[in-house]
Write a protein that holds these residues in place. Structure first.
Motif, PDB file in Angstrom:
ATOM      1  N   ILE A 186       0.855  -1.188   0.000  1.00  0.00           N
ATOM      2  CA  ILE A 186       0.000   0.000   0.000  1.00  0.00           C
ATOM      3  C   ILE A 186       0.888   1.234   0.000  1.00  0.00           C
ATOM      4  N   ASN A 187       0.628   2.146  -0.924  1.00  0.00           N
ATOM      5  CA  ASN A 187       1.285   3.455  -0.933  1.00  0.00           C
ATOM      6  C   ASN A 187       0.272   4.517  -0.533  1.00  0.00           C
ATOM      7  N   PHE A 188       0.693   5.474   0.281  1.00  0.00           N
ATOM      8  CA  PHE A 188      -0.176   6.557   0.766  1.00  0.00           C
ATOM      9  C   PHE A 188       0.569   7.876   0.617  1.00  0.00           C
ATOM     10  N   ASN A 189      -0.046   8.839  -0.074  1.00  0.00           N
ATOM     11  CA  ASN A 189       0.572  10.152  -0.282  1.00  0.00           C
ATOM     12  C   ASN A 189      -0.478  11.259  -0.207  1.00  0.00           C
ATOM     13  N   PRO A 190      -0.096  12.447   0.317  1.00  0.00           N
ATOM     14  CA  PRO A 190       1.221  12.793   0.875  1.00  0.00           C
ATOM     15  C   PRO A 190       1.333  12.356   2.329  1.00  0.00           C
ATOM     16  N   GLN A 191       2.553  12.356   2.801  1.00  0.00           N
ATOM     17  CA  GLN A 191       2.816  12.133   4.212  1.00  0.00           C
ATOM     18  C   GLN A 191       3.781  13.198   4.695  1.00  0.00           C
ATOM     19  N   PRO A 192       3.473  13.912   5.773  1.00  0.00           N
ATOM     20  CA  PRO A 192       2.261  13.781   6.582  1.00  0.00           C
ATOM     21  C   PRO A 192       1.025  14.328   5.872  1.00  0.00           C
ATOM     22  N   LEU A 193      -0.131  13.876   6.335  1.00  0.00           N
ATOM     23  CA  LEU A 193      -1.407  14.370   5.841  1.00  0.00           C
ATOM     24  C   LEU A 193      -1.956  15.356   6.855  1.00  0.00           C
ATOM     25  N   TYR A 194      -2.465  16.490   6.357  1.00  0.00           N
ATOM     26  CA  TYR A 194      -2.996  17.524   7.238  1.00  0.00           C
ATOM     27  C   TYR A 194      -4.504  17.664   7.065  1.00  0.00           C
ATOM     28  N   LEU A 195      -5.148  18.260   8.072  1.00  0.00           N
ATOM     29  CA  LEU A 195      -6.567  18.588   7.980  1.00  0.00           C
ATOM     30  C   LEU A 195      -6.811  19.475   6.767  1.00  0.00           C
ATOM     31  N   ASP A 196      -7.887  19.226   6.045  1.00  0.00           N
ATOM     32  CA  ASP A 196      -8.284  19.959   4.835  1.00  0.00           C
ATOM     33  C   ASP A 196      -7.325  19.717   3.678  1.00  0.00           C
TER      34      ASP A 196
END
Length: 218
Positions: free
Chosen positions: A71-81
Motif C-alpha cells: 500500500i502506498n499513501f501520499n502525501p505524508q504527513p497528511l494535514y486537515l483539509d
C-alpha cells in the motif's frame, strides 16, 4: 476548557475520485510483486510494505479474499483539509461477487483514555463496495466492479474534511465484506491529523486539547 474530539470521516461517498496507472505499468507491477505475494505462501506481515500508516486488522486472515501485498499513501504527513491518494496492490483469491459492502469506522483508538473516553465505538459509515473499487485494474478485465480472481491494483483519492478541526490522534478501520459476509479485507490506521498552519494548532495546544502535539507516524 477542553475541546471535544469529533472523528473526521476521511472518505465521503460523493468526494472520492480515482486515478489509474497504465495497463503496461500494471503488468510490470504484477511481475515485481509476484514473488512477494504468492498465494501459496502468503502470510500477513506486521508492517504492510509501501510505507503507509495502514496495517491489517486483528481479525484479518490470509484467507481474506484480497491478499494485499503493498500500500502506498501520499502525501505524508497528511494535514486537515488536505487531499490524499491511496494505491493498493494485491491478489483476489476468487471473484468478489455483487452487493459487497465497505464500512469505515473512526474512533480514538489507543488514545481514548488520554482523550477522556472510556469506549471506542466511534462513528461508522457504510457504503457499497463498488463505489470505492469500481475502476480497479486487472489484466484480464477492462475494469469495473466487482473484481474477479487475480492480481489487482486500485487507486483511491479523498480528502480530510476541514470542519472536524481538532488536532489529535485518530484511528480508522476499513472493513470490506462480500454479500455473504466473507471478509474481502480489513485495514486499520492510527494517524495524527493536524493543521498545516501551526498557528491554527496553537489554539488547541494552549487550551489543553489532548494530542494536539501529535506527529505523523513513520
Amino acid at each position: 476548557m477542553r475541546p471535544s474530539l469529533t472523528i473526521p470521516l476521511l472518505f465521503a461517498a460523493r468526494s472520492v475520485s480515482w486515478r489509474f496507472a497504465s495497463r503496461g505499468s500494471l503488468a510490470k507491477q504484477q511481475h515485481v510483486l509476484s514473488d512477494e505475494a504468492s498465494i501459496t505462501d502468503y502470510e500477513l506481515p506486521d508492517v504492510i510494505p509501501g510505507g503507509s500508516p495502514f496495517s491489517f486488522c486483528n481479525q484479518s486472515r490470509k484467507t481474506d479474499l484480497y491478499n494485499i501485498s503493498m500500500i502506498n499513501f501520499n502525501p505524508q504527513p497528511l494535514y486537515l483539509d488536505n487531499g490524499f491518494g491511496v494505491t493498493i496492490y494485491g491478489t483476489y483469491l476468487k471473484d468478489v461477487g455483487p452487493n459487497a459492502t465497505f464500512e469505515m469506522t473512526g474512533d480514538c483508538g489507543s488514545h481514548c483514555k488520554e482523550y477522556g473516553y472510556n469506549h471506542t465505538e466511534g462513528e461508522t459509515e457504510s457504503w457499497g463496495f463498488c463505489p470505492f473499487h469500481n475502476e480497479t485494474q486487472q489484466l484480464d478485465k477492462k475494469g469495473g466492479c466487482p473484481p474477479v480472481e487475480g492480481f489487482a491494483l486500485t487507486n483511491v483519492a479523498g480528502w480530510v474534511m476541514p470542519w472536524y478541526r481538532v488536532p489529535a490522534w485518530y484511528n480508522f478501520t476499513f472493513d470490506a465484506k462480500t454479500a455473504d459476509g466473507e471478509r474481502i479485507y480489513c485495514l486499520t490506521a492510527e494517524v495524527c491529523l493536524r493543521w498545516e498552519d501551526e498557528k491554527m494548532n496553537k489554539w488547541y495546544v494552549d487550551h489543553g486539547s489532548p494530542g494536539a502535539n501529535c506527529t505523523w507516524p513513520r
